[in-house]
Design a protein around this motif. Structure first.
Motif, PDB file in Angstrom:
ATOM      1  N   LEU A  81      17.433  28.490 -10.393  1.00 51.43           N
ATOM      2  CA  LEU A  81      17.670  27.493  -9.346  1.00 51.43           C
ATOM      3  C   LEU A  81      19.054  26.873  -9.464  1.00 51.43           C
ATOM      4  CD1 LEU A  81      14.205  25.739  -9.003  1.00 51.43           C
ATOM      5  CD2 LEU A  81      15.142  27.654  -7.701  1.00 51.43           C
ATOM      6  N   SER A  82      19.576  26.757 -10.666  1.00 47.88           N
ATOM      7  CA  SER A  82      20.928  26.215 -10.861  1.00 47.88           C
ATOM      8  C   SER A  82      21.979  27.155 -10.276  1.00 47.88           C
ATOM      9  CB  SER A  82      21.198  25.973 -12.340  1.00 47.88           C
ATOM     10  OG  SER A  82      20.385  24.946 -12.834  1.00 47.88           O
ATOM     11  N   ARG A  83      21.793  28.465 -10.484  1.00 52.30           N
ATOM     12  CA  ARG A  83      22.743  29.444  -9.933  1.00 52.30           C
ATOM     13  C   ARG A  83      22.819  29.352  -8.422  1.00 52.30           C
ATOM     14  NH1 ARG A  83      20.458  32.800 -13.827  1.00 52.30           N
ATOM     15  NH2 ARG A  83      19.075  33.749 -12.290  1.00 52.30           N
ATOM     16  N   CYS A  84      21.725  28.953  -7.795  1.00 53.47           N
ATOM     17  CA  CYS A  84      21.684  28.835  -6.331  1.00 53.47           C
ATOM     18  C   CYS A  84      22.115  27.452  -5.836  1.00 53.47           C
ATOM     19  CB  CYS A  84      20.284  29.139  -5.833  1.00 53.47           C
ATOM     20  SG  CYS A  84      19.719  30.805  -6.206  1.00 53.47           S
ATOM     21  N   GLY A  85      22.428  26.561  -6.770  1.00 47.32           N
ATOM     22  CA  GLY A  85      22.853  25.216  -6.392  1.00 47.32           C
ATOM     23  C   GLY A  85      21.730  24.293  -5.974  1.00 47.32           C
ATOM     24  N   ILE A  86      20.496  24.647  -6.318  1.00 48.28           N
ATOM     25  CA  ILE A  86      19.337  23.850  -5.899  1.00 48.28           C
ATOM     26  C   ILE A  86      19.061  22.727  -6.879  1.00 48.28           C
ATOM     27  CG2 ILE A  86      16.835  23.985  -5.546  1.00 48.28           C
ATOM     28  CD1 ILE A  86      17.406  26.840  -4.396  1.00 48.28           C
ATOM     29  N   ILE A  87      19.352  22.937  -8.153  1.00 48.02           N
ATOM     30  CA  ILE A  87      19.186  21.894  -9.162  1.00 48.02           C
ATOM     31  C   ILE A  87      20.532  21.227  -9.393  1.00 48.02           C
ATOM     32  CG2 ILE A  87      18.701  21.442 -11.590  1.00 48.02           C
ATOM     33  CD1 ILE A  87      16.503  23.466 -11.490  1.00 48.02           C
ATOM     34  N   GLU A  88      20.525  19.919  -9.316  1.00 48.46           N
ATOM     35  CA  GLU A  88      21.758  19.131  -9.509  1.00 48.46           C
ATOM     36  C   GLU A  88      21.866  18.678 -10.943  1.00 48.46           C
ATOM     37  OE1 GLU A  88      20.778  15.985  -6.796  1.00 48.46           O
ATOM     38  OE2 GLU A  88      21.399  17.156  -5.064  1.00 48.46           O
TER      39      GLU A  88
END
Length: 88
Positions: A81-88
């Motif tokens: 999810l971090s790679r997709c920018g979903i987790i801040e």
């Protein structure tokens, strides 16, 4: 860390997909489908600040797996999810 407020999960044709709220058109090149474990983590942690350990505890409590495995699995979910920018 936190799941971005603009992202929601919607069921589409039997799949749980992450969608960005407020977009008039979906970017189908960035479709993210969640399996049952990823959806569990999403539901438990959405809207809250959480750590790797928090995500691992969700997995340990739900599946009864050892902490070491839960940490590995939780890290994979966070990384994706971090790679997709979903987790801040």
């Amino acid at each position: 860390m936190k799941i971005g407020d603009i992202y929601k999960v919607r069921e589409v044709a039997g799949e749980n997909l992450i969608v960005e709220q407020g977009k008039s058109q979906a970017d189908m090149t960035k479709v993210i489908s969640l399996n049952s474990t990823a959806l569990l983590l999403w539901k438990e942690l959405q809207g809250a600040d959480f750590s790797l350990e928090d995500a691992a505890h969700v997995l340990m409590n739900h599946y009864g797996i050892p902490k070491e495995q839960a940490l590995i699995d939780a890290q994979k979910w966070i990384d994706a999810l971090s790679r997709c920018g979903i987790i801040e």
